[in-house]
Design an enzyme around this catalytic site. Structure first.
Site, PDB file in Angstrom:
ATOM      1  N   SER A  13       0.821  -1.222   0.000  1.00 20.46           N
ATOM      2  CA  SER A  13       0.000   0.000   0.000  1.00 20.46           C
ATOM      3  C   SER A  13       0.853   1.270   0.000  1.00 20.46           C
ATOM      4  O   SER A  13       0.443   2.299  -0.546  1.00 20.46           O
ATOM      5  CB  SER A  13      -0.984   0.004   1.179  1.00 20.46           C
ATOM      6  OG  SER A  13      -0.314   0.178   2.400  1.00 20.46           O
ATOM      7  N   ASN A  14       2.042   1.203   0.580  1.00 14.46           N
ATOM      8  CA  ASN A  14       2.925   2.380   0.512  1.00 14.46           C
ATOM      9  C   ASN A  14       3.448   2.588  -0.903  1.00 14.46           C
ATOM     10  O   ASN A  14       3.534   3.732  -1.378  1.00 14.46           O
ATOM     11  CB  ASN A  14       4.076   2.239   1.509  1.00 14.46           C
ATOM     12  CG  ASN A  14       3.666   2.650   2.905  1.00 14.46           C
ATOM     13  OD1 ASN A  14       3.461   3.827   3.168  1.00 14.46           O
ATOM     14  ND2 ASN A  14       3.509   1.678   3.791  1.00 14.46           N
ATOM     15  N   MET A  87      10.388  -6.816   3.849  1.00 11.49           N
ATOM     16  CA  MET A  87      10.641  -7.414   5.155  1.00 11.49           C
ATOM     17  C   MET A  87      11.860  -8.334   5.149  1.00 11.49           C
ATOM     18  O   MET A  87      11.797  -9.488   5.557  1.00 11.49           O
ATOM     19  CB  MET A  87       9.390  -8.159   5.630  1.00 11.49           C
ATOM     20  CG  MET A  87       8.143  -7.284   5.658  1.00 11.49           C
ATOM     21  SD  MET A  87       8.322  -5.779   6.652  1.00 11.49           S
ATOM     22  CE  MET A  87       8.089  -6.474   8.279  1.00 11.49           C
ATOM     23  N   ARG A  88      12.956  -7.816   4.654  1.00 14.65           N
ATOM     24  CA  ARG A  88      14.217  -8.564   4.672  1.00 14.65           C
ATOM     25  C   ARG A  88      15.293  -7.702   5.308  1.00 14.65           C
ATOM     26  O   ARG A  88      15.369  -6.498   5.028  1.00 14.65           O
ATOM     27  CB  ARG A  88      14.681  -8.905   3.245  1.00 14.65           C
ATOM     28  CG  ARG A  88      13.740  -9.774   2.466  1.00 14.65           C
ATOM     29  CD  ARG A  88      13.766 -11.219   2.899  1.00 14.65           C
ATOM     30  NE  ARG A  88      15.102 -11.795   2.882  1.00 14.65           N
ATOM     31  CZ  ARG A  88      15.393 -12.986   3.438  1.00 14.65           C
ATOM     32  NH1 ARG A  88      14.456 -13.676   4.041  1.00 14.65           N
ATOM     33  NH2 ARG A  88      16.627 -13.464   3.387  1.00 14.65           N
ATOM     34  N   ASN A 104      13.703   3.879   3.587  1.00 16.30           N
ATOM     35  CA  ASN A 104      12.836   2.872   4.207  1.00 16.30           C
ATOM     36  C   ASN A 104      11.749   3.590   4.998  1.00 16.30           C
ATOM     37  O   ASN A 104      11.946   4.715   5.453  1.00 16.30           O
ATOM     38  CB  ASN A 104      13.662   1.995   5.159  1.00 16.30           C
ATOM     39  CG  ASN A 104      12.820   0.915   5.819  1.00 16.30           C
ATOM     40  OD1 ASN A 104      12.024   0.239   5.156  1.00 16.30           O
ATOM     41  ND2 ASN A 104      12.965   0.746   7.126  1.00 16.30           N
ATOM     42  N   HIS A 106       9.366   2.866   8.412  1.00 16.09           N
ATOM     43  CA  HIS A 106       9.217   1.973   9.570  1.00 16.09           C
ATOM     44  C   HIS A 106       8.048   2.482  10.406  1.00 16.09           C
ATOM     45  O   HIS A 106       7.935   3.688  10.648  1.00 16.09           O
ATOM     46  CB  HIS A 106      10.515   1.976  10.387  1.00 16.09           C
ATOM     47  CG  HIS A 106      10.446   1.044  11.548  1.00 16.09           C
ATOM     48  ND1 HIS A 106      10.573  -0.325  11.410  1.00 16.09           N
ATOM     49  CD2 HIS A 106      10.212   1.272  12.867  1.00 16.09           C
ATOM     50  CE1 HIS A 106      10.438  -0.891  12.596  1.00 16.09           C
ATOM     51  NE2 HIS A 106      10.214   0.053  13.495  1.00 16.09           N
ATOM     52  N   GLN A 170      -0.950   7.776   7.905  1.00 15.03           N
ATOM     53  CA  GLN A 170       0.135   8.758   7.894  1.00 15.03           C
ATOM     54  C   GLN A 170       1.296   8.300   7.016  1.00 15.03           C
ATOM     55  O   GLN A 170       1.967   9.127   6.382  1.00 15.03           O
ATOM     56  CB  GLN A 170       0.618   9.026   9.325  1.00 15.03           C
ATOM     57  CG  GLN A 170      -0.455   9.634  10.209  1.00 15.03           C
ATOM     58  CD  GLN A 170      -1.039  10.891   9.602  1.00 15.03           C
ATOM     59  OE1 GLN A 170      -0.316  11.755   9.114  1.00 15.03           O
ATOM     60  NE2 GLN A 170      -2.366  10.995   9.612  1.00 15.03           N
TER      61      GLN A 170
HETATM   62  C1  GAR Z   1       4.079  -0.681   6.644  1.00 17.79           C
HETATM   63  O1  GAR Z   1       3.375  -0.359   7.808  1.00 17.79           O
HETATM   64  C2  GAR Z   1       5.569  -0.441   6.852  1.00 17.79           C
HETATM   65  O2  GAR Z   1       5.842   0.629   7.688  1.00 17.79           O
HETATM   66  C3  GAR Z   1       5.985  -1.736   7.505  1.00 17.79           C
HETATM   67  O3  GAR Z   1       5.271  -2.725   6.837  1.00 17.79           O
HETATM   68  C4  GAR Z   1       4.034  -2.183   6.372  1.00 17.79           C
HETATM   69  C5  GAR Z   1       3.928  -2.489   4.905  1.00 17.79           C
HETATM   70  O4  GAR Z   1       2.672  -2.158   4.412  1.00 17.79           O
HETATM   71  N1  GAR Z   1       7.391  -1.922   7.370  1.00 17.79           N
HETATM   72  C6  GAR Z   1       8.129  -2.515   8.292  1.00 17.79           C
HETATM   73  O5  GAR Z   1       7.678  -2.986   9.320  1.00 17.79           O
HETATM   74  C7  GAR Z   1       9.607  -2.574   7.963  1.00 17.79           C
HETATM   75  N2  GAR Z   1      10.361  -2.924   9.117  1.00 17.79           N
HETATM   76  P1  GAR Z   1       2.446  -2.048   2.840  1.00 17.79           P
HETATM   77  O6  GAR Z   1       2.977  -3.339   2.236  1.00 17.79           O
HETATM   78  O7  GAR Z   1       0.946  -1.964   2.698  1.00 17.79           O
HETATM   79  O8  GAR Z   1       3.153  -0.830   2.343  1.00 17.79           O
END
Ligand code: GAR
Length: 213
Positions: A13-14, A87-88, A104, A106, A170
């Site tokens: 989604s990001n 997530m690696r 990145n 977080h 956010q």
């Molecule tokens: C997001 O909340 C991001 O901040 C987190 O995974 C989610 C991915 O959502 N990332 C981490 O935890 C990295 N350590 P998305 O696939 O819908 O963008």
């Protein structure tokens, strides 16, 4: 035109928020996943973006995976590599190869709660505000120079899902903003601090807690 490669592991989604932002001067050259079932790949393909899968399970070591991943990324000549729910844990060699052009996001107010299970840990710690951070990636996990953060309240009755959903709103706002600043050449890193050139006065990214909080 700046070439951007976005790495995802799942929903994406990001990545979607960055694509939808249609940032002037930016071209999303590719979306690459480390899992063949990453849901976000379909959105990217539907939007005419090149997609690739580099399945980490096909490689005997972290180093071998990172080398294969970097070879695919570099085929798109990226000016910027964006980790969007990727997530690696990355090797130092990979991170150093993309020094200064690897971002990145977080889901916590770093340096609090780096690593996994951030929302659960924030709730257990009893914090009254939570949030999200976009940062440049350096070899130490979730520790690089911070570009932008956004704050949300932790509300009574919140569980992990409720807090994650509030934070995600956010994330979709600040990640495109950070990428836009990068593409405009407005980010300058001095030591651990990031300056945003010609930034309007005031905080770069936060939300107001509810009245009475
Ligand atoms: C997001 O909340 C991001 O901040 C987190 O995974 C989610 C991915 O959502 N990332 C981490 O935890 C990295 N350590 P998305 O696939 O819908 O963008």
């Amino acid at each position: 035109m700046k070439n951007i490669v976005i790495l995802i592991s799942g929903r994406g989604s990001n990545m979607e928020a960055i694509v939808r932002a249609a940032i002037p001067g930016a071209r999303i050259a590719a979306v690459i996943a480390n899992r063949p079932d990453a849901a976000g790949l379909a959105f990217a393909a539907h939007h005419g973006i090149d997609t690739r899968v580099v399945d980490h399970k096909a490689y005997p070591s972290r180093e071998a995976f990172d080398e294969a991943l970097a070879a695919v990324i570099d085929g798109f000549a990226p000016d910027l590599v964006v980790l969007a729910g990727f997530m690696r844990v990355l090797t130092n060699g990979f991170v150093e190869h993309y020094a200064g052009r690897l971002l990145n996001i977080h889901p916590s107010l770093l340096p609090s709660f780096p690593g996994l299970h951030t929302h659960q840990r924030a709730l257990e710690a009893g914090v009254r505000v939570a949030g999200t951070t976009v940062h440049f990636v350096t070899p130490t996990l979730d520790c690089g120079p911070i570009v932008i953060q956004a704050v949300v309240p932790v509300l009574p009755g919140d569980d992990e899902a409720a807090l994650a959903a509030r934070v995600l709103v956010q994330e979709h706002r600040i990640y495109p903003q950070a990428v836009r600043w990068f593409v405009e050449g407005r980010l300058s890193v001095e030591g651990h601090r990031v300056a945003v050139l010609d930034e309007a006065p005031g905080p770069a990214g936060w939300t107001v807690p509810p009245t009475g909080a």
